[in-house]
Scaffold this active site. Structure first.
Site, PDB file in Angstrom:
ATOM      1  N   GLY A  60       0.850  16.162  10.112  1.00 15.33           N
ATOM      2  CA  GLY A  60      -0.198  15.866   9.144  1.00 15.33           C
ATOM      3  C   GLY A  60      -0.712  17.157   8.539  1.00 15.33           C
ATOM      4  O   GLY A  60      -0.457  18.238   9.068  1.00 15.33           O
TER       5      GLY A  60
ATOM      6  N   CYS B 201       4.399  18.231  15.655  1.00 16.52           N
ATOM      7  CA  CYS B 201       3.601  19.120  14.797  1.00 16.52           C
ATOM      8  C   CYS B 201       2.104  18.845  14.993  1.00 16.52           C
ATOM      9  O   CYS B 201       1.572  19.127  16.058  1.00 16.52           O
ATOM     10  CB  CYS B 201       4.052  18.978  13.348  1.00 16.52           C
ATOM     11  SG  CYS B 201       3.478  20.335  12.313  1.00 16.52           S
ATOM     12  N   TYR B 202       1.409  18.258  14.027  1.00 15.51           N
ATOM     13  CA  TYR B 202      -0.015  17.959  14.229  1.00 15.51           C
ATOM     14  C   TYR B 202      -0.203  17.111  15.489  1.00 15.51           C
ATOM     15  O   TYR B 202      -1.142  17.315  16.259  1.00 15.51           O
ATOM     16  CB  TYR B 202      -0.581  17.219  13.005  1.00 15.51           C
ATOM     17  CG  TYR B 202      -2.071  16.942  13.109  1.00 15.51           C
ATOM     18  CD1 TYR B 202      -2.994  17.882  12.695  1.00 15.51           C
ATOM     19  CD2 TYR B 202      -2.537  15.738  13.650  1.00 15.51           C
ATOM     20  CE1 TYR B 202      -4.359  17.642  12.819  1.00 15.51           C
ATOM     21  CE2 TYR B 202      -3.899  15.487  13.775  1.00 15.51           C
ATOM     22  CZ  TYR B 202      -4.809  16.449  13.357  1.00 15.51           C
ATOM     23  OH  TYR B 202      -6.155  16.211  13.484  1.00 15.51           O
TER      24      TYR B 202
ATOM     25  N   HIS C 162      10.230  19.626  13.484  1.00 14.21           N
ATOM     26  CA  HIS C 162      10.357  18.240  13.038  1.00 14.21           C
ATOM     27  C   HIS C 162      11.744  17.678  13.351  1.00 14.21           C
ATOM     28  O   HIS C 162      12.677  17.919  12.587  1.00 14.21           O
ATOM     29  CB  HIS C 162      10.083  18.156  11.525  1.00 14.21           C
ATOM     30  CG  HIS C 162       8.652  18.383  11.193  1.00 14.21           C
ATOM     31  ND1 HIS C 162       7.745  17.344  11.122  1.00 14.21           N
ATOM     32  CD2 HIS C 162       7.955  19.518  10.960  1.00 14.21           C
ATOM     33  CE1 HIS C 162       6.549  17.839  10.843  1.00 14.21           C
ATOM     34  NE2 HIS C 162       6.651  19.153  10.741  1.00 14.21           N
TER      35      HIS C 162
ATOM     36  N   GLU D  72      12.764  14.792  12.957  1.00 14.30           N
ATOM     37  CA  GLU D  72      13.117  13.682  12.052  1.00 14.30           C
ATOM     38  C   GLU D  72      13.819  14.137  10.780  1.00 14.30           C
ATOM     39  O   GLU D  72      14.423  13.328  10.097  1.00 14.30           O
ATOM     40  CB  GLU D  72      11.858  12.872  11.709  1.00 14.30           C
ATOM     41  CG  GLU D  72      10.807  13.562  10.844  1.00 14.30           C
ATOM     42  CD  GLU D  72       9.849  14.477  11.611  1.00 14.30           C
ATOM     43  OE1 GLU D  72      10.198  14.931  12.714  1.00 14.30           O
ATOM     44  OE2 GLU D  72       8.747  14.756  11.075  1.00 14.30           O
TER      45      GLU D  72
ATOM     46  N   VAL E  25      18.987  -5.655  -5.705  1.00 16.67           N
ATOM     47  CA  VAL E  25      19.295  -5.810  -4.282  1.00 16.67           C
ATOM     48  C   VAL E  25      18.184  -6.572  -3.548  1.00 16.67           C
ATOM     49  O   VAL E  25      18.455  -7.537  -2.825  1.00 16.67           O
ATOM     50  CB  VAL E  25      19.489  -4.424  -3.611  1.00 16.67           C
ATOM     51  CG1 VAL E  25      19.828  -4.566  -2.145  1.00 16.67           C
ATOM     52  CG2 VAL E  25      20.555  -3.633  -4.337  1.00 16.67           C
ATOM     53  N   ASP E  26      16.935  -6.150  -3.761  1.00 14.85           N
ATOM     54  CA  ASP E  26      15.852  -6.713  -2.952  1.00 14.85           C
ATOM     55  C   ASP E  26      15.663  -8.209  -3.193  1.00 14.85           C
ATOM     56  O   ASP E  26      15.627  -8.996  -2.241  1.00 14.85           O
ATOM     57  CB  ASP E  26      14.527  -5.968  -3.222  1.00 14.85           C
ATOM     58  CG  ASP E  26      14.655  -4.471  -2.968  1.00 14.85           C
ATOM     59  OD1 ASP E  26      15.592  -4.085  -2.242  1.00 14.85           O
ATOM     60  OD2 ASP E  26      13.843  -3.708  -3.499  1.00 14.85           O
TER      61      ASP E  26
ATOM     62  N   LYS F  51      15.075   0.610   2.353  1.00 12.89           N
ATOM     63  CA  LYS F  51      16.100   0.180   1.395  1.00 12.89           C
ATOM     64  C   LYS F  51      17.488   0.058   2.028  1.00 12.89           C
ATOM     65  O   LYS F  51      18.196  -0.930   1.823  1.00 12.89           O
ATOM     66  CB  LYS F  51      16.154   1.186   0.241  1.00 12.89           C
ATOM     67  CG  LYS F  51      17.006   0.741  -0.917  1.00 12.89           C
ATOM     68  CD  LYS F  51      16.232  -0.219  -1.778  1.00 12.89           C
ATOM     69  CE  LYS F  51      17.023  -0.739  -2.935  1.00 12.89           C
ATOM     70  NZ  LYS F  51      16.168  -1.521  -3.845  1.00 12.89           N
TER      71      LYS F  51
END
Ligand code: XMP
Length: 512
Positions: free
Chosen positions: A54, A81-82, A168, A170, A226-227, A368
Site C-alpha cells: 500500500g 511490503c506494507y 513483491h 506477485e 466475450v463477457d 478476464k
C-alpha cells in the site's frame, strides 16, 4: 467447502495481481477492504490471509491498521511490503525509513530455503518498491532473507505461520515469486488447489438456479463480446430458454461477427434469441458526425433506445443479467479520479432504465482470462472466447471523420484481412489488439494505368498487459508486406497502407 484465501487490500498497485497468482495455483481468492471487521473475515473461514502492499507509511497519522487479534486467530498470514511492515509494527518490531529507497529489480539473498522460500534461488531477482522497511523483527520471528540495503527482506514466525516479505512475489519481475506463493498456500495454509473452472461453473449454475427459481425469467443484452457470451452460455445451462438474449446489431461489428453470434446462440446454446437489425438507424443518426465523443454518445443512446424497444415488446422479465467482471468490481470499490480521456460506450445504466432491481452477474468474481477459460469449459467456440477486445462503438471509432456504410465496409474488409494474416502467422495470442483504421486521408496512386485518389488504411497492432499502456507490436516485415498487398488489391477504395508505430501514452490504442 471451497478453499478460500482472503487478501486485505491496503491500496497497493499490485493487489489484483496477488489474487490472480493465488487463483493460478487453483486456490480461490478474493480481495476485500483492509478495514473489513475481523469477525467478518473469520466468518468466511479462510485458509489464509494475505496483507497487500500500500502507499502509506505505517507511521502516518490515520495509516490503515488491522485488528492484531488476526495474528492470534490460528490463520496463516502472508504480509507483503506494507503488510509486512504493519505486521512488524503491530507485533512489537520496528519500522524505519530505509537509507536507500529500493525500487525495481533487486537481488535478494535467501538465508533459509526450506519453508516459505523453498525452491527459490539463493540469490534471486525480486521486485522491490519501498521507502520504509522493518529494522527489528518482533519476538518469535527470524530473518530469512536480506538485500544489500534491506537487512530484513523476509521474516517468519513458523509456529504461528506468519510470513512476511518486503519484495513483491506477485509481480512477474520477481523470478521465483509464484514459488513463494505456492509455498504459502500449500505448506502453510494446507490448501489442496482444487479450484477449477468446471468446479466454478457447477457452483455458478447452481447459484443461478437458486436465485432465479423454477419459473423466473432473465433478460440479457448480448453484445457478442466475450463477457456477455459467457454469461449467456452459463445462464442457458442453468435455466435454458427462460433466458432471453437481445442482440442489437448496430452494423458496426467486424466481418462475420454478427452471424457467428446468431449461430452460436441459436444452435450451440439455443436461448430465446432476438436479433435487432438496427444498422440503418445508427448510420442515419451518425450522418454528418465527425467528433469522436459525439459518435460515442449517439451510439450509446441509440443502443439503449433500440434495446428498450425490444425489451418492452417482450413483456416483463424478472432479472437482468450482466457481464460485470472482477476488475470492474474492485475498481468501482476504490473510485478513481482519473481524467476522462474517452467516455467508453457504457450501458451500465440500462437495467435501471428498464426498471430492473434484480441483477444476475455470475462473472463478478472472475478475471478476464478466467472468463475465457470458463467460456472454453462451457463449450463456446475458441475464436469467440479468445477474441481481442473490441470497443462498444465498434468500427465507428476506427473511421476518422463521418461514418458511412461504404466506409464501414472498407474498414471491415481490411480488418478481416489483417486478422486473417495475423492468425496464419500464429501471432493472434501474442499481439493483444490489432485492427485497421480508415484514416480520413486520401492520396494519389496508380492502379493499372489509371490515376486513383483513394483511402489510406492504417494498421494498428499493440502489445499490452492492461490496455492502460501499450507498445506497438514489432510485426515481421513480411507479414506487413502481405497484409498491405492484400488490402490494396482486395479492398475497393483502399490505395495505401501505413503502419502505426506509436506507443500509449502518448497515443491511445484506438485512433478516436
Ligand atoms: P484506448 O483507445 O483508450 O483504448 O487506448 C483502451 C482499450 O479500450 C478500448 N476502447 C473502448 N472500449 N468503448 C469500449 O467499450 C469505447 O468507446 C472504447 N474506446 C476504446 C480499446 O479498444 C482498447 O482495448
Amino acid at each position: 467447502m471451497q478453499e478460500l484465501i482472503l487478501i486485505l487490500d491496503f491500496g497497493g498497485q499490485y493487489t489484483q495481481l496477488i489474487a490472480r497468482r493465488v487463483r493460478e495455483c487453483h486456490v480461490y481468492s478474493e480481495v476485500i477492504p483492509w478495514n473489513t471487521p475481523l469477525a467478518d473475515i473469520l466468518a468466511r473461514n479462510p485458509r489464509g490471509v494475505i496483507l497487500s502492499g500500500g502507499p502509506s507509511s505505517v507511521h502516518d497519522d490515520g495509516a490503515p491498521r488491522i485488528d492484531p487479534a488476526l495474528y492470534e486467530a490460528g490463520i496463516p498470514v502472508l504480509g507483503i511490503c506494507y503488510g509486512m511492515q504493519l505486521t512488524a509494527l503491530l507485533l512489537g518490531g520496528s519500522v524505519e525509513r530505509a537509507k536507500e529507497r529500493e525500487y525495481g529489480r533487486v537481488t535478494v539473498r535467501m538465508k533459509d530455503q526450506t519453508g516459505l522460500l523453498g525452491g527459490m534461488k539463493s540469490a534471486s531477482s525480486c521486485w522491490m518498491s519501498h521507502t520504509w522497511q522493518v529494522s527489528a523483527c518482533p519476538d518469535g520471528f527470524r530473518i530469512i532473507a536480506e538485500t544489500d540495503n534491506c537487512p530484513v527482506a523476509a521474516m517468519i514466525n513458523e509456529e504461528k505461520k506468519i510470513c512476511c516479505v518486503q519484495f513483491h512475489p506477485e509481480v512477474t519481475h520477481t523470478e521465483d515469486g509464484t514459488m513463494l506463493i505456492r509455498n504459502f498456500l500449500f505448506r502453510y495454509c494446507d490448501c489442496s488447489g482444487d479450484w477449477t473452472m468446471s468446479a466454478f461453473a457447477e457452483t455458478a449454475i447452481a447459484q443461478i438456479r437458486e436465485t432465479v427459481g423454477d419459473t423466473g425469467t432473465v433478460l440479457l443484452a448480448l453484445s457478442g463480446g466475450v463477457d456477455s457470451s459467457v454469461v449467456a452460455a452459463l445462464i442457458y445451462k442453468a435455466i435454458g430458454s427462460r433466458l432471453t438474449c437481445v442482440f442489437v446489431d448496430h452494423g458496426l461489428l467486424r466481418k462475420g461477427e454478427s452471424d457467428q453470434v446468431c449461430h452460436v446462440f441459436s444452435h450451440l446454446f439455443p436461448v430465446r434469441f432476438i436479433r435487432s437489425d438496427a444498422a440503418d438507424r445508427f448510420f442515419a443518426d451518425l450522418k454528418g458526425i465527425t467528433e469522436p465523443e459525439e459518435k460515442r454518445h449517439i451510439i450509446g443512446r441509440d443502443f439503449i433506445e433500440v434495446f428498450k424497444k425490444e425489451a418492452t415488446a417482450l413483456g416483463k422479465m424478472d432479472y437482468f443479467a450482466q457481464g460485470t467482471i472482477y476488475p470492474d468490481v474492485i475498481e468501482s470499490g476504490q473510485g478513481t479520479n482519473a481524467a476522462v480521456i474517452k467516455s467508453h460506450h457504457n450501458v451500465g445504466g440500462l437495467p435501471k432504465e428498464l426498471g430492473f432491481t434484480e441483477l444476475v452477474e455470475p462473472l463478478r468474481m472472475l478475471f478476464k482470462d478466467e472468463v475465457r477459460a470458463l467460456g472454453e469449459t462451457l463449450g463456446l467456440p475458441r475464436e469467440l472466447v479468445w477474441r481481442q477486445p473490441f470497443p462498444g462503438p465498434g468500427l465507428a471509432i476506427r473511421i476518422i471523420g463521418e461514418v458511412t456504410p461504404e466506409k464501414a465496409e472498407i474498414v471491415r474488409e481490411s480488418d478481416a484481412i489483417f486478422r486473417e494474416e495475423i492468425a496464419s502467422a500464429g501471432l493472434d495470442r501474442h499481439v493483444n489488439q490489432y485492427f485497421t483504421v480508415l484514416t480520413g486521408i486520401q492520396s494519389v496512386g496508380v492502379m493499372g494505368d489509371e490515376r486513383t485518389y483513394d483511402y489510406t488504411i492504417a494498421l494498428r497492432a499493440v502489445t499490452t498487459d492492461d490496455f492502460m499502456t501499450a507498445d506497438w507490436a514489432r510485426l515481421p516485415y513480411d507479414l506487413i508486406a502481405r497484409v498491405s498487398a492484400r488490402i490494396v488489391n482486395e479492398v475497393p477504395h483502399a490505395s495505401r497502407v501505413v503502419f502505426d508505430v506509436t506507443t500509449k501514452p502518448p497515443a491511445s490504442i484506438e485512433w478516436e
